[in-house]
Design a protein around this motif. Sequence first.
Motif, PDB file in Angstrom:
ATOM      1  N   PRO A  54       0.808  -1.213   0.000  1.00  0.00           N
ATOM      2  CA  PRO A  54       0.000   0.000   0.000  1.00  0.00           C
ATOM      3  C   PRO A  54       0.846   1.270   0.000  1.00  0.00           C
ATOM      4  CG  PRO A  54      -0.179  -1.174   2.102  1.00  0.00           C
ATOM      5  CD  PRO A  54       0.580  -2.056   1.174  1.00  0.00           C
ATOM      6  N   ASP A  55       2.107   1.148   0.431  1.00  0.00           N
ATOM      7  CA  ASP A  55       2.931   2.352   0.533  1.00  0.00           C
ATOM      8  C   ASP A  55       3.776   2.580  -0.727  1.00  0.00           C
ATOM      9  OD1 ASP A  55       4.554   0.209   0.797  1.00  0.00           O
ATOM     10  OD2 ASP A  55       5.620   0.915   2.573  1.00  0.00           O
ATOM     11  N   ALA A  56       3.550   1.801  -1.760  1.00  0.00           N
ATOM     12  CA  ALA A  56       4.430   1.873  -2.930  1.00  0.00           C
ATOM     13  C   ALA A  56       4.163   3.109  -3.786  1.00  0.00           C
ATOM     14  CB  ALA A  56       4.275   0.611  -3.769  1.00  0.00           C
ATOM     15  N   GLY A  57       3.052   3.834  -3.567  1.00  0.00           N
ATOM     16  CA  GLY A  57       2.684   4.938  -4.443  1.00  0.00           C
ATOM     17  C   GLY A  57       2.087   4.357  -5.715  1.00  0.00           C
ATOM     18  N   LEU A  58       1.362   5.213  -6.463  1.00  0.00           N
ATOM     19  CA  LEU A  58       0.653   4.683  -7.629  1.00  0.00           C
ATOM     20  C   LEU A  58       1.592   4.116  -8.690  1.00  0.00           C
ATOM     21  CD1 LEU A  58      -2.314   7.094  -8.390  1.00  0.00           C
ATOM     22  CD2 LEU A  58      -2.342   4.749  -7.527  1.00  0.00           C
ATOM     23  N   GLY A  59       2.698   4.863  -8.960  1.00  0.00           N
ATOM     24  CA  GLY A  59       3.652   4.389  -9.972  1.00  0.00           C
ATOM     25  C   GLY A  59       4.274   3.074  -9.534  1.00  0.00           C
ATOM     26  N   GLY A  60       4.665   3.008  -8.277  1.00  0.00           N
ATOM     27  CA  GLY A  60       5.278   1.787  -7.745  1.00  0.00           C
ATOM     28  C   GLY A  60       4.307   0.629  -7.749  1.00  0.00           C
ATOM     29  N   ARG A  61       3.065   0.926  -7.395  1.00  0.00           N
ATOM     30  CA  ARG A  61       2.057  -0.135  -7.385  1.00  0.00           C
ATOM     31  C   ARG A  61       1.817  -0.647  -8.809  1.00  0.00           C
ATOM     32  NH1 ARG A  61      -3.468   0.774  -4.772  1.00  0.00           N
ATOM     33  NH2 ARG A  61      -2.358   2.435  -3.708  1.00  0.00           N
ATOM     34  N   ALA A  62       1.771   0.313  -9.785  1.00  0.00           N
ATOM     35  CA  ALA A  62       1.587  -0.098 -11.186  1.00  0.00           C
ATOM     36  C   ALA A  62       2.714  -1.048 -11.598  1.00  0.00           C
ATOM     37  CB  ALA A  62       1.551   1.125 -12.096  1.00  0.00           C
ATOM     38  N   GLU A  63       3.965  -0.739 -11.197  1.00  0.00           N
ATOM     39  CA  GLU A  63       5.080  -1.623 -11.577  1.00  0.00           C
ATOM     40  C   GLU A  63       4.919  -3.001 -10.943  1.00  0.00           C
ATOM     41  OE1 GLU A  63       6.952  -0.869 -14.042  1.00  0.00           O
ATOM     42  OE2 GLU A  63       6.071   1.123 -14.039  1.00  0.00           O
ATOM     43  N   GLU A  64       4.453  -3.037  -9.694  1.00  0.00           N
ATOM     44  CA  GLU A  64       4.237  -4.331  -9.044  1.00  0.00           C
ATOM     45  C   GLU A  64       3.182  -5.155  -9.765  1.00  0.00           C
ATOM     46  OE1 GLU A  64       5.219  -4.255  -4.435  1.00  0.00           O
ATOM     47  OE2 GLU A  64       3.575  -2.932  -4.943  1.00  0.00           O
ATOM     48  N   ILE A  65       2.092  -4.482 -10.158  1.00  0.00           N
ATOM     49  CA  ILE A  65       1.009  -5.198 -10.860  1.00  0.00           C
ATOM     50  C   ILE A  65       1.497  -5.655 -12.241  1.00  0.00           C
ATOM     51  CG2 ILE A  65      -1.324  -4.955 -11.846  1.00  0.00           C
ATOM     52  CD1 ILE A  65      -1.323  -5.126  -8.792  1.00  0.00           C
TER      53      ILE A  65
END
Length: 247
Positions: free
Chosen positions: A119-130
């Motif tokens: 949850p703390d990855a930020g939107l850009g970071g979360r997008a990369e994870e997905i």
Amino acid sequence: MTALLEVRDVHKAYGAIRAVDGVSFSVTAGEILGVIGPNGSGKTTLFNSILGQVKPSAGQVYFEGADVTGMGALPLSRRGIGRTFQSLQVFGRLSVRDNLIAAGQEFSGSAAGRLFARPDAGLGGRAEEIIALFRIGHVAHLPAGSLSYGQQKLVDIAMAFMASPRLVLLDEPCAGVNPALIDELTELLLRLNREHGGTFVVIEHNMDFVMRLCTRVICMAQGKVLAEGPPEAVQSNRAVLEAYLGV
Ligand code: ATP
């Protein structure tokens, strides 16, 4: 074990049509529940009733023990329920990555305790994870509209995961998708389930997919649950064979 989702005696009528006619079932964390049934048996209306996209005529929906009946898709996405639709929801001109970020912006809210992405990855970071989770790095920079229909469906599903949901409702994910991509989708959902605790409710007509993926199946007919149980038992149930599988 407390149910993640509990649907209790839900009804939805359109005039004289009883689209959903007293449906009850529950889903526990880690399950993959398949919803099968003939065209017009009420499957999509059931999803819409769960997500408050239509107001149930009667009955309740509980998520993690809280009454969320009629709450609406966006508040529910913030609580941890994601959904995909039969039709594609991607923005064709935006890159795959920007589609994910756009979906994340729509969903943004508390993501505490969520699965699938930090949850703390930020939107850009979360997008990369997905992108890594869905193994779509090779197309992440391309306009979504330039991908095949099946790949766009994968992106569509990935967008639902930007909210780091604890439960995802998938409406006919295989429709219009070629067999190779259906295999890929099956493997993906099984991996999300086994390695990340993903819980899914899947409406689908493709019985091979249902049999490979689901831990339990309900068959609807004329708004009611006709049969419920392990996939093999439902598939060979006499009433299901007559009403749905045309035997
Ligand atoms: P399919 O497999 O074809 O997607 P389904 O099982 O999802 O079908 P629903 O789309 O939920 O079935 O439809 C159930 C019944 O409710 C059908 O008789 C349909 O015509 C009716 N229905 C659905 N939405 C509406 C609406 N907005 N207004 C009137 N009737 C509706």
